[in-house]
Design a protein around this motif. Structure first.
Motif, mmCIF file in Angstrom:
data_model
loop_
_atom_site.group_PDB
_atom_site.id
_atom_site.type_symbol
_atom_site.label_atom_id
_atom_site.label_comp_id
_atom_site.label_asym_id
_atom_site.label_seq_id
_atom_site.Cartn_x
_atom_site.Cartn_y
_atom_site.Cartn_z
ATOM 1 N N THR A 1 -27.245 -42.704 38.871
ATOM 2 C CA THR A 1 -27.668 -41.893 37.733
ATOM 3 C C THR A 1 -27.924 -40.444 38.130
ATOM 4 O O THR A 1 -28.227 -39.610 37.275
ATOM 5 N N GLY A 2 -27.845 -40.146 39.402
ATOM 6 C CA GLY A 2 -28.077 -38.778 39.846
ATOM 7 C C GLY A 2 -29.526 -38.509 40.219
ATOM 8 O O GLY A 2 -29.867 -37.402 40.632
ATOM 9 N N ALA A 3 -30.399 -39.504 40.067
ATOM 10 C CA ALA A 3 -31.813 -39.308 40.423
ATOM 11 C C ALA A 3 -31.950 -39.318 41.946
ATOM 12 O O ALA A 3 -31.374 -40.170 42.613
ATOM 13 N N ILE A 4 -32.703 -38.358 42.459
ATOM 14 C CA ILE A 4 -32.864 -38.256 43.913
ATOM 15 C C ILE A 4 -33.829 -39.334 44.384
ATOM 16 O O ILE A 4 -34.969 -39.418 43.934
ATOM 17 N N ARG A 5 -33.348 -40.204 45.278
ATOM 18 C CA ARG A 5 -34.147 -41.360 45.683
ATOM 19 C C ARG A 5 -34.569 -41.315 47.147
ATOM 20 O O ARG A 5 -35.422 -42.089 47.569
ATOM 21 N N ILE A 6 -33.944 -40.436 47.934
ATOM 22 C CA ILE A 6 -34.164 -40.462 49.392
ATOM 23 C C ILE A 6 -35.657 -40.369 49.720
ATOM 24 O O ILE A 6 -36.387 -39.600 49.115
ATOM 25 N N ASP A 7 -36.106 -41.195 50.653
ATOM 26 C CA ASP A 7 -37.533 -41.203 50.986
ATOM 27 C C ASP A 7 -37.737 -41.706 52.421
ATOM 28 O O ASP A 7 -36.892 -42.411 52.966
ATOM 29 N N VAL A 8 -38.872 -41.298 52.984
ATOM 30 C CA VAL A 8 -39.297 -41.830 54.272
ATOM 31 C C VAL A 8 -40.409 -42.817 53.977
ATOM 32 O O VAL A 8 -41.398 -42.456 53.336
ATOM 33 N N VAL A 9 -40.227 -44.069 54.365
ATOM 34 C CA VAL A 9 -41.177 -45.109 53.960
ATOM 35 C C VAL A 9 -41.961 -45.627 55.157
ATOM 36 O O VAL A 9 -41.545 -45.510 56.308
ATOM 37 N N ARG A 10 -43.105 -46.206 54.868
ATOM 38 C CA ARG A 10 -43.864 -46.889 55.911
ATOM 39 C C ARG A 10 -43.159 -48.188 56.253
ATOM 40 O O ARG A 10 -42.698 -48.891 55.383
ATOM 41 N N GLY A 11 -43.108 -48.489 57.521
ATOM 42 C CA GLY A 11 -42.526 -49.755 57.939
ATOM 43 C C GLY A 11 -41.019 -49.747 57.806
ATOM 44 O O GLY A 11 -40.376 -48.723 57.995
ATOM 45 N N GLN A 12 -40.461 -50.903 57.416
ATOM 46 C CA GLN A 12 -39.027 -51.077 57.434
ATOM 47 C C GLN A 12 -38.366 -50.541 56.167
ATOM 48 O O GLN A 12 -38.797 -50.839 55.058
ATOM 49 N N ALA A 13 -37.312 -49.764 56.355
ATOM 50 C CA ALA A 13 -36.537 -49.305 55.215
ATOM 51 C C ALA A 13 -35.719 -50.471 54.680
ATOM 52 O O ALA A 13 -35.190 -51.273 55.443
ATOM 53 N N SER A 14 -35.659 -50.589 53.334
ATOM 54 C CA SER A 14 -34.949 -51.744 52.785
ATOM 55 C C SER A 14 -33.790 -51.357 51.876
ATOM 56 O O SER A 14 -32.988 -52.200 51.519
ATOM 57 N N THR A 15 -33.684 -50.101 51.462
ATOM 58 C CA THR A 15 -32.570 -49.698 50.602
ATOM 59 C C THR A 15 -31.809 -48.574 51.291
ATOM 60 O O THR A 15 -32.310 -47.980 52.246
ATOM 61 N N PRO A 16 -30.613 -48.249 50.795
ATOM 62 C CA PRO A 16 -29.836 -47.154 51.426
ATOM 63 C C PRO A 16 -30.496 -45.797 51.239
ATOM 64 O O PRO A 16 -30.043 -44.817 51.801
#
Lengths: 219, 265
Positions: free
Chosen positions: B208-223
């Motif tokens: 949809t063009g929404a910016i999703r990139i993130d730095v997460v705590r623990g294990q990353a689970s999505t692209p």
């Protein structure tokens, strides 16, 4: 005089600022992950401490009591910013590794402590020697801690391989803990223990001791 | 004792607690400090800038080397470094002259920068330069790689980085931190190769063009997610916000949209 002057030799081990007075611990933890950063930090501190002690001693008769701390800190901060600028111009990579810790020499209690307790009451030359002695005492502890931490944490010394690591096909498994700050506490703690075991007069008396409530309650 | 002669000797002979002497001495020490430091800073500045520039060049080279197959493409095209273009960030148009543009100076000067509205300023920049430099690799008129300089507030310093995008302009090819002064041993590990190696292949926006990139705590689970560094949550958030800002409408968004629709033109 055959022997080295006392202001220079005393702070090396007997009155070492780190192990006896427990000063300068913060930077001793932060910059000792490798020998190169520790040596650079030592050089910076030697410059700042000698120059600050000398300058403050030179104008000590004209420093008003009311603003003496402000003047001392101004002089120390000037020297620290100066060495930081020089490092960024001539030792750029190391200055990146040391990041804020060169700047934090301003708050290193050793510098202000020597200015306040020695340089304010002694002539220039002994003050410079006292500064040099204390800076060398600090450096000695830093170099010992950094050598242990880098050698056992990475198997290298100043970036040169000494112990062949498993990753490089050798036998040595680097101790990750050595690269973390707590290990510096352990090593400094062991150093303090060793020096105080050899010189029992340095051991501190306990500030508090337990008193049995029973004896207190009985009238 | 001799009577002190001349104004200097009279000044020094005043009692130390005399207000004139206290103020005078404070002024003299401050003046001497200021003169020393401004002289040193001015004299050393060119060397420091050269060091920073050399380090940036090295990182750019290292980044190019770290991208699989990119060197080969560059050799085939007969280029040794990426092409640098000046971009008007508001319109996304590429401008002709890229020589001598210094983004950091431009960002400070009110004439060459814009103030960011508070709600848009997620990277904590306050001001942003009107024109920015981007680095491109093109082959037969098609974009092979885009490298965007980004910066933003971390936990205790401003973090600068180079963000490389694949031709789809949404997949991260590499992230290289070029400047930071975060907590040594914790936040400063964003500069480590191990952490930067987590970034290639991550997606910035969803369908949809929404910016999703993130730095997460623990294990990353999505692209769209990258593992954070434990003990450095705020540094990680700073990096994520920085990328979100520069990929968004106030950053390189208009430029990337234009590049995606019109190509290099």
């Amino acid at each position: 005089m055959m022997r080295l002057p006392r202001p220079l030799t005393d702070p090396l081990i007997r009155a070492n600022p780190v192990t006896l007075r427990i000063l300068g611990i913060c930077s001793a933890l932060a910059v000792t992950t490798s020998l190169v950063t520790a040596l650079t930090m030592c050089a910076a501190l030697i410059f700042v401490l000698c120059a600050a002690s000398g300058l403050i001693s030179a104008i000590r008769r004209h420093i008003p009591q009311s603003i003496r701390l402000i003047l001392q800190i101004t002089i120390i901060a000037t020297l620290v910013i100066l060495i930081d600028e020089v490092l960024r111009a001539y030792a750029f990579e190391i200055s990146q590794l040391l990041s804020i810790f060169v700047g934090l020499i301003v708050t290193n209690c050793i510098v202000l402590g020597r200015a306040e307790s020695f340089a304010m009451h002694h002539p220039v030359w002994p003050s410079v020697l006292d500064g040099l002695g204390n800076a060398l005492g600090y450096s000695l502890v830093l170099v010992i801690v950094a050598t242990i931490r880098e050698l056992f944490g990475t198997g290298q010394l100043s970036g040169l391989p000494v112990l062949p690591t498993v990753a490089g096909g050798g036998w040595f498994v680097p101790l990750g803990l050595m690269q973390l700050a707590p290990s510096a506490f352990f090593i400094i703690g062991l150093l303090i223990w060793a020096i105080r075991a050899a010189r029992p007069e340095q051991a501190e008396h306990p500030d508090h001791s337990l008193i049995s409530l029973d004896t207190k309650a009985t009238p | 004792m001799d009577k002190p002669r001349g104004p200097w000797a009279r000044f020094l002979a005043r009692p130390n607690e005399d207000p004139v002497k206290a103020l005078g001495l404070a002024g003299l020490v401050a003046l001497a400090s200021a003169l020393t430091l401004s002289t040193a800073a001015t004299a050393l500045r060119p060397r420091q800038i050269a060091n920073i520039e050399a380090a940036r060049q090295l990182r750019m080279q290292a980044m190019v080397d770290a991208l699989p197959g990119l060197r080969a493409v560059m050799e085939e095209l007969g280029v040794t470094e990426l092409e640098t273009r000046l971009v008007d960030l508001a319109t996304g148009r590429m401008l002709a002259e890229a020589q001598g543009h210094d983004p950091e100076t431009a960002a400070r000067d009110p004439e060459t920068s814009i103030a960011l509205p508070e709600e848009a300023d997620i990277a904590g920049l306050e001001r942003r330069e009107a024109q920015a430099l981007v680095h491109l690799l093109e082959r037969d008129g098609a974009v092979m790689l885009v490298v965007l300089p980004v910066r933003g507030a971390g936990y205790q310093s401003t973090i600068s980085a180079l963000l490389a995008l694949e031709p789809d302009l949404n997949t991260i090819a590499a992230l290289t931190v070029t400047e930071q002064a975060e907590t040594p041993g914790l936040g400063a590990r964003i500069e480590s190769e191990a952490w930067q190696a987590l970034w290639p292949g991550r997606q910035i926006a969803d369908e949809t063009g929404a910016i999703r990139i993130d730095v997460v705590r623990g294990q990353a689970s999505t692209p769209y997610e990258v593992d954070g560094i434990s003990g450095a949550t705020r540094t990680g958030n700073g990096v994520a916000d920085m990328i979100r800002f520069w990929m968004g409408p106030w950053g390189y968004g208009p430029f990337l949209d234009r590049l995606g629709q019109e190509g290099l033109g």
